[in-house]
Design an enzyme around this catalytic site. Sequence first.
Site, PDB file in Angstrom:
ATOM      1  N   LYS A  94       0.864  -1.176   0.000  1.00  8.46           N
ATOM      2  CA  LYS A  94       0.000   0.000   0.000  1.00  8.46           C
ATOM      3  C   LYS A  94       0.903   1.229   0.000  1.00  8.46           C
ATOM      4  CE  LYS A  94      -4.529   0.956   0.692  1.00  8.46           C
ATOM      5  NZ  LYS A  94      -5.720   0.286   0.234  1.00  8.46           N
ATOM      6  N   THR A 195     -20.632   7.894   2.878  1.00 10.45           N
ATOM      7  CA  THR A 195     -21.374   7.649   1.633  1.00 10.45           C
ATOM      8  C   THR A 195     -20.555   8.129   0.441  1.00 10.45           C
ATOM      9  OG1 THR A 195     -22.531   9.717   2.076  1.00 10.45           O
ATOM     10  CG2 THR A 195     -23.696   7.690   2.618  1.00 10.45           C
ATOM     11  N   VAL A 198     -17.817   3.867  -2.339  1.00  9.91           N
ATOM     12  CA  VAL A 198     -18.348   2.541  -1.993  1.00  9.91           C
ATOM     13  C   VAL A 198     -19.687   2.677  -1.277  1.00  9.91           C
ATOM     14  CG1 VAL A 198     -17.906   0.381  -0.767  1.00  9.91           C
ATOM     15  CG2 VAL A 198     -16.008   1.628  -1.784  1.00  9.91           C
TER      16      VAL A 198
HETATM   17  P1  NAD Z   1     -14.409   7.815  -0.367  1.00 13.15           P
HETATM   18  O1  NAD Z   1     -13.337   8.768  -0.026  1.00 13.15           O
HETATM   19  O2  NAD Z   1     -15.045   7.892  -1.708  1.00 13.15           O
HETATM   20  O3  NAD Z   1     -15.587   7.904   0.706  1.00 13.15           O
HETATM   21  C1  NAD Z   1     -15.364   8.027   2.071  1.00 13.15           C
HETATM   22  C2  NAD Z   1     -16.521   8.854   2.605  1.00 13.15           C
HETATM   23  O4  NAD Z   1     -16.459   8.828   4.016  1.00 13.15           O
HETATM   24  C3  NAD Z   1     -16.474  10.309   2.163  1.00 13.15           C
HETATM   25  O5  NAD Z   1     -17.728  10.699   1.664  1.00 13.15           O
HETATM   26  C4  NAD Z   1     -16.100  11.055   3.450  1.00 13.15           C
HETATM   27  O6  NAD Z   1     -16.665  12.356   3.523  1.00 13.15           O
HETATM   28  C5  NAD Z   1     -16.675  10.132   4.494  1.00 13.15           C
HETATM   29  N1  NAD Z   1     -16.079  10.235   5.823  1.00 13.15           N
HETATM   30  C6  NAD Z   1     -14.801  10.429   6.169  1.00 13.15           C
HETATM   31  N2  NAD Z   1     -14.659  10.427   7.511  1.00 13.15           N
HETATM   32  C7  NAD Z   1     -15.901  10.233   8.013  1.00 13.15           C
HETATM   33  C8  NAD Z   1     -16.423  10.122   9.310  1.00 13.15           C
HETATM   34  N3  NAD Z   1     -15.629  10.226  10.384  1.00 13.15           N
HETATM   35  N4  NAD Z   1     -17.744   9.896   9.461  1.00 13.15           N
HETATM   36  C9  NAD Z   1     -18.547   9.797   8.389  1.00 13.15           C
HETATM   37  N5  NAD Z   1     -18.114   9.891   7.131  1.00 13.15           N
HETATM   38  C10 NAD Z   1     -16.816  10.106   6.942  1.00 13.15           C
HETATM   39  O7  NAD Z   1     -13.805   6.350  -0.106  1.00 13.15           O
HETATM   40  P2  NAD Z   1     -14.359   4.976  -0.668  1.00 13.15           P
HETATM   41  O8  NAD Z   1     -13.610   4.642  -1.924  1.00 13.15           O
HETATM   42  O9  NAD Z   1     -15.834   4.977  -0.665  1.00 13.15           O
HETATM   43  O10 NAD Z   1     -13.825   3.970   0.445  1.00 13.15           O
HETATM   44  C11 NAD Z   1     -14.435   3.918   1.711  1.00 13.15           C
HETATM   45  C12 NAD Z   1     -13.637   2.998   2.628  1.00 13.15           C
HETATM   46  O11 NAD Z   1     -13.562   1.711   2.045  1.00 13.15           O
HETATM   47  C13 NAD Z   1     -12.181   3.431   2.854  1.00 13.15           C
HETATM   48  O12 NAD Z   1     -11.810   3.079   4.157  1.00 13.15           O
HETATM   49  C14 NAD Z   1     -11.406   2.610   1.866  1.00 13.15           C
HETATM   50  O13 NAD Z   1     -10.082   2.395   2.275  1.00 13.15           O
HETATM   51  C15 NAD Z   1     -12.206   1.329   1.895  1.00 13.15           C
HETATM   52  N6  NAD Z   1     -12.063   0.545   0.681  1.00 13.15           N
HETATM   53  C16 NAD Z   1     -12.395   1.096  -0.509  1.00 13.15           C
HETATM   54  C17 NAD Z   1     -12.252   0.336  -1.662  1.00 13.15           C
HETATM   55  C18 NAD Z   1     -12.630   0.891  -3.009  1.00 13.15           C
HETATM   56  O14 NAD Z   1     -12.715   0.126  -3.975  1.00 13.15           O
HETATM   57  N7  NAD Z   1     -12.915   2.184  -3.118  1.00 13.15           N
HETATM   58  C19 NAD Z   1     -11.772  -0.986  -1.586  1.00 13.15           C
HETATM   59  C20 NAD Z   1     -11.475  -1.519  -0.328  1.00 13.15           C
HETATM   60  C21 NAD Z   1     -11.613  -0.738   0.799  1.00 13.15           C
END
Ligand code: NAD
Length: 367
Positions: A94, A195, A198
């Site tokens: 990572k 939101t 994912v």
């Molecule tokens: P993203 O940045 O698109 O969405 C994260 C959302 O969480 C944002 O809207 C942000 O405003 C919100 N957020 C941040 N801190 C917060 C809090 N304390 N309370 C409420 N909301 C909060 O990220 P994503 O791509 O949707 O990924 C979400 C999570 O899933 C991350 O932890 C990421 O590492 C994990 N993940 C994502 C993927 C992927 O394919 N995108 C794959 C595996 C794991």
Amino acid sequence: MTTEFTTAKELHKIDPVFGQASFDNHEQIVFCNDKDTGLKAIIGIHNTVLGPALGGTRMWKYDNEWEALNDVLRLSRGMTYKSAISGLNLGGGKAVIIGNAKTDKTPEMITEFGKYIHSLSGKYITAEDVGTTTPDMDLIREVTPYVTGISESKGGSGNPSPVTAYGVYMGMKAAAKYKFGSENLGGKRVLVQGTGHVGETLVDYLTKEGAIVTITDISESRMEEVAKKYNAAIFSGSDLYEFDCDIYAPCALGATINDDTVYRIQAGVIAGAANNQLANERIHGGILQQRGIAYAPDFLINAGGIINVYGEIVNYGKEEALRRTENIYNTTLEIFNLSEARNLTPYQAAMAIAEKRIAERKLEYSK
Ligand code: NAD
């Protein structure tokens, strides 16, 4: 100017890298610095027994460098087990870029970072994560082939998030089957925290199945947009963790299950996309187990994204990626059953399977 740690002897006391709790036998850590573009990044390569270390690049405004280092180490270790349990021939790695993705990121910085990835000759392969996008991956592709998650128009698999959401949904259904006796999420009260890419797609799946969805996000505009689009409620209480719901889906950042929250969570199932949801895997995983809360291991159910980008390496398309991701349902159920049979937490059961696969491959190599 004097600093708190001035001599090598004193520095040794704090064991800044190898002594970090999350170091856990990383094979290699690369610190990247570029004065001209302001790039400050860390690449963590945890384990390459099963294949090249693949994992996304996160760009985040960390409070300090320790936090960034600890994050990359935890995340890269998680990737080792995620790929192992998902049956992929990939190792775990990572990267983190220190900075605010909205205000500090420039194309020059991302290109420079791509050159660092290239210098590792394929030992580390990157993809998107929080704070980086498909266009960023396209930019990196101009300086190195060791990148996935590039645009479909450029021959890549595109944004992995929808496939990740599908896997989380499958894992959640399996956890519901285990805990409530039915995989049907219709009528189940689900709290989705975060939101983003994912979380939104997960809300889409859930509302289509008739779940009663409540959402929360630190971004008001994002929350309102998603609430309106899917007819979901916005959390309005004072304590998120005490919210009365059946399923809690952490889809923001990690460590939301910690000393402060673990006894307050009301849900019967926890299943979400965020990496490293348990602040302490052993302690908090154990408390959830004692409290009868079915915890679907994050690194297992959020593997859809890596399953999707793996297609760019071994050449399969979206259909195959979705088929493999659907199998997360079966694996999650197996993990719950194994954890019961062996008196382990689901997290420990998933780790045991992943570790066994890595150990067996290592043994094959040594023959
Ligand atoms: P993203 O940045 O698109 O969405 C994260 C959302 O969480 C944002 O809207 C942000 O405003 C919100 N957020 C941040 N801190 C917060 C809090 N304390 N309370 C409420 N909301 C909060 O990220 P994503 O791509 O949707 O990924 C979400 C999570 O899933 C991350 O932890 C990421 O590492 C994990 N993940 C994502 C993927 C992927 O394919 N995108 C794959 C595996 C794991």
